[in-house]
Motif scaffolding. Structure first.
Motif, mmCIF file in Angstrom:
data_model
loop_
_atom_site.group_PDB
_atom_site.id
_atom_site.type_symbol
_atom_site.label_atom_id
_atom_site.label_comp_id
_atom_site.label_asym_id
_atom_site.label_seq_id
_atom_site.Cartn_x
_atom_site.Cartn_y
_atom_site.Cartn_z
ATOM 1 N N PHE A 108 1.065 -1.217 0.121
ATOM 2 C CA PHE A 108 0.053 0.258 -0.003
ATOM 3 C C PHE A 108 1.403 1.762 0.129
ATOM 4 C CE2 PHE A 108 -2.384 3.214 2.374
ATOM 5 C CZ PHE A 108 -2.857 4.146 1.851
ATOM 6 N N MET A 109 1.250 1.138 0.991
ATOM 7 C CA MET A 109 2.380 2.763 0.979
ATOM 8 C C MET A 109 3.753 2.365 -0.036
ATOM 9 S SD MET A 109 1.752 4.074 4.022
ATOM 10 C CE MET A 109 2.397 5.039 4.283
ATOM 11 N N ILE A 110 4.251 1.627 -0.886
ATOM 12 C CA ILE A 110 4.899 2.006 -1.883
ATOM 13 C C ILE A 110 4.390 2.378 -3.343
ATOM 14 C CG2 ILE A 110 6.361 0.743 -3.880
ATOM 15 C CD1 ILE A 110 7.458 -1.372 -1.122
ATOM 16 N N GLY A 111 2.709 1.544 -3.480
ATOM 17 C CA GLY A 111 2.446 2.130 -4.574
ATOM 18 C C GLY A 111 0.896 3.652 -4.094
ATOM 19 N N VAL A 112 1.443 4.043 -2.814
ATOM 20 C CA VAL A 112 0.861 5.492 -2.629
ATOM 21 C C VAL A 112 1.641 6.532 -2.986
ATOM 22 C CG1 VAL A 112 -0.467 6.893 -0.891
ATOM 23 C CG2 VAL A 112 -1.290 4.695 -1.049
ATOM 24 N N MET A 113 2.978 6.133 -1.932
ATOM 25 C CA MET A 113 3.691 7.011 -2.475
ATOM 26 C C MET A 113 4.462 7.232 -3.086
ATOM 27 S SD MET A 113 4.809 6.975 1.797
ATOM 28 C CE MET A 113 6.220 8.357 1.164
ATOM 29 N N VAL A 114 5.595 6.220 -4.227
ATOM 30 C CA VAL A 114 6.285 5.508 -5.360
ATOM 31 C C VAL A 114 5.815 6.192 -6.522
ATOM 32 C CG1 VAL A 114 7.847 4.083 -5.695
ATOM 33 C CG2 VAL A 114 7.943 4.732 -3.180
ATOM 34 N N VAL A 115 5.262 5.296 -6.953
ATOM 35 C CA VAL A 115 4.553 5.262 -7.966
ATOM 36 C C VAL A 115 3.968 6.690 -8.487
ATOM 37 C CG1 VAL A 115 2.816 4.959 -10.075
ATOM 38 C CG2 VAL A 115 3.886 2.574 -7.699
ATOM 39 N N PRO A 116 3.411 7.329 -7.387
ATOM 40 C CA PRO A 116 2.542 8.866 -8.300
ATOM 41 C C PRO A 116 3.825 9.248 -8.048
ATOM 42 C CG PRO A 116 1.179 7.573 -6.577
ATOM 43 C CD PRO A 116 2.407 6.817 -6.934
ATOM 44 N N THR A 117 4.604 9.857 -7.729
ATOM 45 C CA THR A 117 5.704 10.467 -7.249
ATOM 46 C C THR A 117 6.611 10.214 -8.479
ATOM 47 O OG1 THR A 117 6.177 11.054 -4.694
ATOM 48 C CG2 THR A 117 7.679 11.337 -5.937
ATOM 49 N N LEU A 118 6.594 9.293 -9.361
ATOM 50 C CA LEU A 118 7.351 8.862 -10.477
ATOM 51 C C LEU A 118 6.880 9.019 -11.867
ATOM 52 C CD1 LEU A 118 9.369 5.282 -9.928
ATOM 53 C CD2 LEU A 118 10.445 7.290 -9.837
ATOM 54 N N ILE A 119 5.224 9.284 -11.408
ATOM 55 C CA ILE A 119 4.102 9.143 -12.563
ATOM 56 C C ILE A 119 4.085 10.696 -12.711
ATOM 57 C CG2 ILE A 119 1.765 9.806 -12.843
ATOM 58 C CD1 ILE A 119 1.616 7.388 -11.980
ATOM 59 N N ILE A 120 4.401 11.651 -11.176
ATOM 60 C CA ILE A 120 3.998 13.081 -11.420
ATOM 61 C C ILE A 120 5.551 14.307 -11.671
ATOM 62 C CG2 ILE A 120 4.401 14.878 -9.679
ATOM 63 C CD1 ILE A 120 2.463 13.487 -7.740
#
Length: 497
Positions: free
Chosen positions: A342-354
């Motif tokens: 959950f935390m990796i999906g919520v923090m890391v993935v959106p940050t990279l997309i952004i």
């Protein structure tokens, strides 16, 4: 209405009073929001900075520590949505309109108009512009969403508590959360949600208006924006009627398709190699300087404090005000995942997309600026359309951007009606349609009044004020969550032994 709590009636009354005061006394309302914004930014700016620093620290500890193996649900629960649909819903609910609104304009203004550190227009300012943009949209903000969402998901799906903000504080206050104290907490969360979402709806209406003006010559005015809000309100209420699994899921996937289409078009047509190079270098600059940016307060007279207030403090307040809405929505669609996943999906993935998104649109806008076309002369919502004018297929790029804003508009408002319905019906996962319709009309009314009393500036001013009370609730949620996670670990170890 069945399951409707006192939170619903209290917040409806507060919203009606706010809307009426803004409509009847627009000049005074604009001045009040401006004065309040200036006071809160100067007085509590340091507090917002420390809060976000604390949240990202706690998020990292939770993600990498022994808590990561705990599942958000029962032992045999598994995710309700595929990874692709889950990421699409995170992307749509948590980012939405702001990504298009600021995608080209924020790096541009930081680099060429109002740089926080270096002389505007220099190569150093150009690079710093991206690292600061990633900072505003990256790990810190998603840590805020992640902690609120994790608290809600843990207590709702692991402990069978109602999906309410007040329920997450039971380890601290016990059954007092079922009384007036809990009602106050949920009213604060609902009120912050209304104004946080209304701000984005106002931004969306302004940018759709700007795009239609650019494409078809439709007048930019409050009247046009009011009509846009009415049309979109009808559309998102229709979507809200269809339910979470149909309306929001379909719209979220549509958002992703349109966003990917626009992104790929700009990457291919724009300065492709420079985009890749700038993303690589400036993302590294962001990671390298994240600690310094996190603590920067522009304390002395010669520092650029106005920039800090207008950008960083505003963004932190905006993330806070959106946290109950996005947090509750993310929690709702995340049952069955482990805390680490959950935390990796919520923090890391959106940050990279952004980061990839802003590097693409910001670099393209920057190169248009460096070619001699002054994009900084345009308002924030118009930068992207004037950037497209300097590119092949400009009409179609602008049209896709307008469609993307509209679908983001609908998705954010649709998701918000569902979440507000949950907050005001004792955490029901199927809030009555009448409640969702009420909140849909309420958030559109607030967006309309804020545009009426002062346009985009009034929207930004209101965010600072709406976020402050809920920020104290977030701190309590962190303490309560850590207490509950430690207890859960002891229970798990006891069962194994």
């Amino acid at each position: 209405m069945k399951n409707v709590s006192n939170v619903f009636y209290i917040t409806v009354v507060l919203i009606i009073i706010s809307v009426l005061l803004g409509a009847i006394f627009p000049t005074q309302a604009e001045q009040l929001t401006a004065d309040l914004n200036a006071f809160l930014s100067r007085t509590f700016g340091w507090y917002y900075m420390w809060l976000m620093i604390g949240l990202i620290s706690v998020s990292i500890i939770i993600a990498v520590g022994p808590y990561g193996k705990i599942r958000l649900g029962k032992h045999n629960d598994r995710p309700d949505f595929s990874n692709a649909s889950w990421i699409a819903m995170l992307f749509s609910a948590g980012l939405g309109i702001g990504l298009v609104f600021y995608g080209a304009s924020e790096p541009l203004f930081h680099a060429f108009s109002d740089s926080p550190l270096s002389e505007p227009g220099t190569d150093q300012a150009y690079k710093e512009a991206f690292s600061h943009t990633f900072f505003h949209w990256g790990l810190h903000g998603w840590a805020m969403y992640g902690i609120v969402a994790l608290s809600l998901a843990f207590f709702q799906f692991r402990k069978d508590e109602p999906g309410l903000i007040s329920s997450t504080l039971k380890p601290l206050f016990g059954d007092r959360m079922k009384g007036p104290f809990g009602t106050v907490i949920d009213v604060l969360a609902t009120f912050a949600t209304i104004f946080g979402v209304a701000t984005s709806l106002g931004l969306g209406a302004a940018q759709v208006n700007g795009g239609l003006n650019h494409l078809f010559g439709i007048e930019v005015s409050f009247t046009t924006q009011f009509i846009i809000i009415i049309i979109v309100t009808v559309l998102f209420l229709t979507s809200a009627w269809s339910g979470l699994s149909k309306g929001i899921k379909w719209l979220s996937n549509t958002n992703m398709v349109l966003a990917i289409l626009l992104f790929l078009a700009v990457v291919i047509i724009g300065p492709t190699l420079l985009i890749l190079n700038m993303f690589t270098e400036t993302f590294g600059l962001y990671l390298q300087n994240i600690v310094g940016m996190s603590f920067r307060m522009a304390s002395l007279e010669g520092d650029n404090r106005a920039w800090l207030d207008a950008w960083t403090i505003f963004y932190w307040a905006w993330w806070i005000s959106w946290a109950p809405f996005v947090g509750m929505f993310i929690a709702r669609v995340s049952r069955g995942r482990t805390i680490r996943e959950f935390m990796i999906g919520v923090m890391v993935v959106p940050t990279l997309i952004i980061a990839i998104w802003f590097a693409t649109f910001g670099t393209t806008a920057g190169e248009v600026q460096r070619s001699g076309v002054d994009l900084t002369q345009y308002s924030t919502e118009m930068v992207i359309f004037n950037m497209f004018d300097q590119m092949p297929f400009s009409f179609f790029l602008s049209l896709i951007a307008v469609l993307l804003i509209i679908t983001f508009f609908i998705t954010s408002a649709d998701s918000a009606t569902f979440v507000l319905g949950m907050q005001t019906t004792n955490g029901s996962l199927t809030p009555p349609t009448a409640v969702k319709l009420t909140w849909g009309l309420a958030q559109s009314a607030v967006a309309t009044v804020l545009l009426y009393v002062g346009g985009l500036q009034a929207l930004q001013n209101t965010i600072i004020a709406a976020a402050l009370p809920f920020s104290f609730v977030v701190m309590l949620m962190v303490i309560s969550l850590m207490k509950a996670l430690n207890k859960e670990l002891r229970l798990i170890k006891g069962k194994k032994s």
